[in-house]
Design a protein around this motif. Structure first.
Motif, mmCIF file in Angstrom:
data_model
loop_
_atom_site.group_PDB
_atom_site.id
_atom_site.type_symbol
_atom_site.label_atom_id
_atom_site.label_comp_id
_atom_site.label_asym_id
_atom_site.label_seq_id
_atom_site.Cartn_x
_atom_site.Cartn_y
_atom_site.Cartn_z
ATOM 1 N N GLU A 46 0.928 -1.278 -0.297
ATOM 2 C CA GLU A 46 0.008 -0.078 0.094
ATOM 3 C C GLU A 46 0.839 1.281 0.068
ATOM 4 O O GLU A 46 0.664 2.220 -0.803
ATOM 5 N N LYS A 47 2.034 1.349 0.820
ATOM 6 C CA LYS A 47 3.005 2.417 0.828
ATOM 7 C C LYS A 47 3.533 2.713 -0.667
ATOM 8 O O LYS A 47 3.666 3.818 -0.788
ATOM 9 N N PHE A 48 3.803 1.482 -1.009
ATOM 10 C CA PHE A 48 4.847 1.722 -1.974
ATOM 11 C C PHE A 48 3.756 2.061 -3.218
ATOM 12 O O PHE A 48 4.491 2.878 -4.189
ATOM 13 N N ALA A 49 2.587 1.865 -3.354
ATOM 14 C CA ALA A 49 1.588 2.260 -4.417
ATOM 15 C C ALA A 49 1.368 3.760 -4.129
ATOM 16 O O ALA A 49 0.882 4.388 -5.200
ATOM 17 N N GLU A 50 1.277 4.204 -3.022
ATOM 18 C CA GLU A 50 0.557 5.638 -2.614
ATOM 19 C C GLU A 50 1.806 6.695 -3.340
ATOM 20 O O GLU A 50 2.927 6.507 -3.444
ATOM 21 N N GLY A 51 0.931 7.471 -4.197
ATOM 22 C CA GLY A 51 1.876 8.606 -4.735
ATOM 23 C C GLY A 51 2.162 8.339 -6.066
ATOM 24 O O GLY A 51 2.556 9.089 -6.969
ATOM 25 N N ARG A 52 1.701 7.227 -6.673
ATOM 26 C CA ARG A 52 2.204 6.730 -7.954
ATOM 27 C C ARG A 52 0.900 6.941 -8.907
ATOM 28 O O ARG A 52 -0.028 6.838 -8.483
ATOM 29 N N PRO A 53 1.281 7.325 -10.169
ATOM 30 C CA PRO A 53 0.154 7.597 -11.175
ATOM 31 C C PRO A 53 -0.499 6.085 -11.289
ATOM 32 O O PRO A 53 0.170 5.093 -11.370
ATOM 33 N N VAL A 54 -2.051 5.814 -11.540
ATOM 34 C CA VAL A 54 -2.702 4.899 -11.556
ATOM 35 C C VAL A 54 -2.316 3.882 -12.867
ATOM 36 O O VAL A 54 -2.217 2.893 -12.818
#
Lengths: 176, 489
Positions: free
Chosen positions: B43-51
């Motif tokens: 979850e942390k890794f995904a946050e802040g990345r473009p979908v």
């Protein structure tokens, strides 16, 4: 070089396979060593690939080459993180070649390849780097494991020079 | 219900899968725990990345089923951008997905699940593997296995991805179409051969497994029975679909509990946490968490090839439908609760995957130019669900108005089955380990067979160099003293 895409000519003598997962912290170490090696090795002599899969897929990657160097993360907990282990197929630590999940183990995959009549490399060397965290999704490696990358690159190069796979004079931009 | 044993956190596993068996004074199995490592920090890794980066990233979570994550992620991206795919795009995705399922189920049957049946559960471990299977069925079949795997990867490559780790599904469709005649012909050839190979594989099941009464008795025996609810994606006719549709859950008697759109998954499934396991235990919300128990009142469900067949009313392709009917006729009607029948269900699915693959290659839309539309709506939130080989896979993203991930949640295939795997392993252990009898390798293999039926995949643990998830079996006596430990090759 990109994942599992071969870098070069049809059948170079040596293949180097970096194994692991590029986004699971220390588990990326095998792939990072391979990427470093890919920057300087002569592609007509040495093919460098990276892969997230072992087992039968690995057979496809190494078939037809005379020798293979496989680089991966390992967790034996019998050495500090960053320690570089060197194994042959027959002395892979038994604690890690167990019955389990979705692939066959390396010795089984190689026996299967022989059964199929494939030309598997006569020499297979396994470079395994002791890691501390291969389970957190991250592109960051722990310090001791990251520091092992140039050392592992040097050891593989030394062995390639020693066995005549590459010229002793091969210049390697990644060497420091 | 057996007495609960609390395991000191010090025994929580690190680094590999572990089955812990606790014996009582008589030497019978009192408790049994199955534990695996869990992926952390996604979850942390995904946050802040473009979908739109998520399909490329999530397909790298796992080297075993990258296409499942790719497809679920791309579908979640479609939903985030509120796009409806053109038929060509949707069908290309399903085509690629069907080829992937064909390859993955092939590996499982020949290399992993099949050896216990083709060679026998108590065969020497030296031959109870793919090598023994090929010795028995012939080297030519071995070559077909290899060819099927390679060709299924090739389909992804032709469709614009990379071999092994494809990256060609994006929010709005595919990065490339199947517009070239020679590409279409090649994919058609691969699909046709896939159907023949799948038919042949079912014949092996017939000739070697079903023709042996001992195996059928074993499959239907009590140590391997578990009455759980069943989950699977279905199309508008309630037929199994791997790529699209609604998720249907049927109960232990075969009645529908709920059928939901992917976006409503949180209304149907909740997750329970146990102190002794890193992995959560999803359960059916309507039923509630009643603990690690099976039966009609329990919340425990399975999401496996067997449960997909149980949750559906049939298969969408003709040959697979015939096999579906035979499956239930042979095993005594729906639903089937025999865990080991999952292997046969997987081969029925193998045939469905191949037939569906061929149908889609022959669909006139498949070579069309509309393989992608560019999303224009304001991104918000989306859920994508596919059937991964080993269970229903859910990706859920919430983004800001620029499509940057604010929150991400995954429920992966094997996690669905966590409770059922734990119970199946325990029940098998209780059934095959007898007081006063030293557990042999063959007996412990029969415990493992309960776990292997689920084709469990624990992402990070599976691609390591030896190629198999390390698994140990520890047996403790009443005083929690370790009496035996097996770490087998």
């Amino acid at each position: 070089m990109s994942e599992t895409e071969r870098t070069s000519t049809p059948h170079p003598t040596v293949v180097i396979v970096g194994l692991g997962n590029p986004i699971l912290s220390d588990d990326a170490v095998g792939i990072l060593v391979a990427r470093e090696l890919a920057t300087g090795l002569p592609p007509e002599r040495v093919e460098v690939v990276e892969s997230m899969r072992g087992g039968l897929d690995l057979v496809d990657l190494i078939t037809g080459h005379e020798s293979a160097h496989l680089i991966d993360a390992i967790q034996t907990k019998q050495a500090p993180p960053g320690h570089i282990w060197r194994f042959g197929v027959s002395d892979l630590p038994p604690a890690l070649t167990l019955a389990g999940s979705h692939e066959v183990d390396l010795p089984t995959a190689l026996r299967f390849a022989e059964q199929m009549g494939y030309e598997i490399p006569s020499r297979i060397v396994i470079w395994a780097i002791e890691v501390s965290d291969p389970y957190t999704v991250s592109e960051q490696l722990s310090d001791s494991v990251r520091e092992a990358i140039p050392r592992c690159v040097e050891r593989i190069l030394a062995e390639l020079r020693e066995d005549g796979s590459i010229e002793v004079s091969t210049q390697f931009p990644g060497s420091r | 219900m057996t007495k609960r044993v609390t395991i000191d956190p010090i025994t929580r596993l690190e680094g590999h899968g572990k089955i812990e068996i606790f014996l009582d004074d008589e030497g019978a199995v009192e408790e049994c725990f199955f534990q695996v490592p869990e992926l952390r920090g996604f979850e942390k890794f995904a946050e802040g990345r473009p979908v739109e980066e998520m399909p490329r990233i999530t397909s790298r979570i796992c080297g075993v089923c990258p296409e499942a994550h790719l497809a679920a992620s791309a579908k979640a991206g479609d939903a985030v951008y509120h796009v409806e795919l053109p038929p060509t795009a949707r069908k290309l995705r399903e085509l690629q997905y069907s080829a992937f399922m064909l390859g993955d189920h092939t590996t499982h049957f020949y290399a992993l699940g099949g050896p216990d049946f083709v060679m026998g559960p108590d065969a020497d471990p030296a031959v109870r593997n793919i090598i023994g299977v090929i010795q028995k069925v012939g080297v030519e079949i071995g070559k077909e296995v290899i060819r099927t795997r390679i060709e299924c990867h090739e389909v992804a490559k032709i469709l614009g991805g990379k071999p092994v780790i494809p990256v060609n599904m994006l929010p709005g469709g595919m990065s490339k179409g199947l517009t070239k005649k020679e590409d279409h012909e090649r994919v058609l050839e691969i699909a046709r051969r896939g159907v023949e190979f799948a038919k042949f594989t079912l014949k092996i099941v017939d000739d070697i497994v079903l023709a042996n009464k001992g195996y059928v008795d074993l499959i239907l025996s009590d140590p391997y029975a578990l009455r759980c609810h069943n989950m699977g994606l279905v199309d508008e006719n309630n037929h199994t679909n791997f790529y699209d549709g609604k998720v249907r859950v049927t109960d232990t008697e075969g009645k529908e509990i709920i059928k939901y759109e992917p976006k409503d998954y949180l209304n149907a499934v909740e997750e329970h946490v146990e102190p002794w396991s890193y992995l959560k235990f999803p359960y059916i919300k309507q039923k509630g968490w009643k603990g690690l128990v099976d039966g009609q009142d329990s919340g425990v469900y399975r999401a496996t090839p067997l449960s997909r067949l149980n949750a559906a009313d049939g298969m969408a392709t003709p040959l697979a439908q015939e096999q579906y009917e035979r499956f239930y006729d042979t095993l005594g009607g729906k639903p089937v609760n025999a865990t080991l029948a999952t292997h046969w269900a997987r081969v029925v699915e193998l045939l469905y995957a191949a037939e569906r693959f061929l149908e889609l290659v022959q669909d006139p839309d498949i070579t069309g130019p509309d393989y992608r539309i560019i999303p224009k709506a304001k991104p918000t939130e989306g859920v994508g669900i596919v059937e991964a080989p080993r269970g229903t896979l859910t990706h859920h993203y919430i983004t800001d108005e620029n499509g940057i991930i604010q929150k991400a949640n995954l429920i992966v295939g094997t996690t669905n089955n966590n409770a059922a795997i734990c119970m199946s392993v325990k029940k098998a252990a209780q059934g095959v380990i007898k007081p006063g009898v030293e557990p042999t390798e063959a007996i412990l293999n029969m415990v493992e067979m309960a776990f292997r039926a689920y084709d469990p995949c624990y992402a990070c643990a599976t691609h390591s160099l030896p190629g198999q998830m390390p698994l140990t079996v520890d047996i403790y006596d009443r005083d929690r003293r370790l009496v035996r430990s097996f770490s087998r090759r």
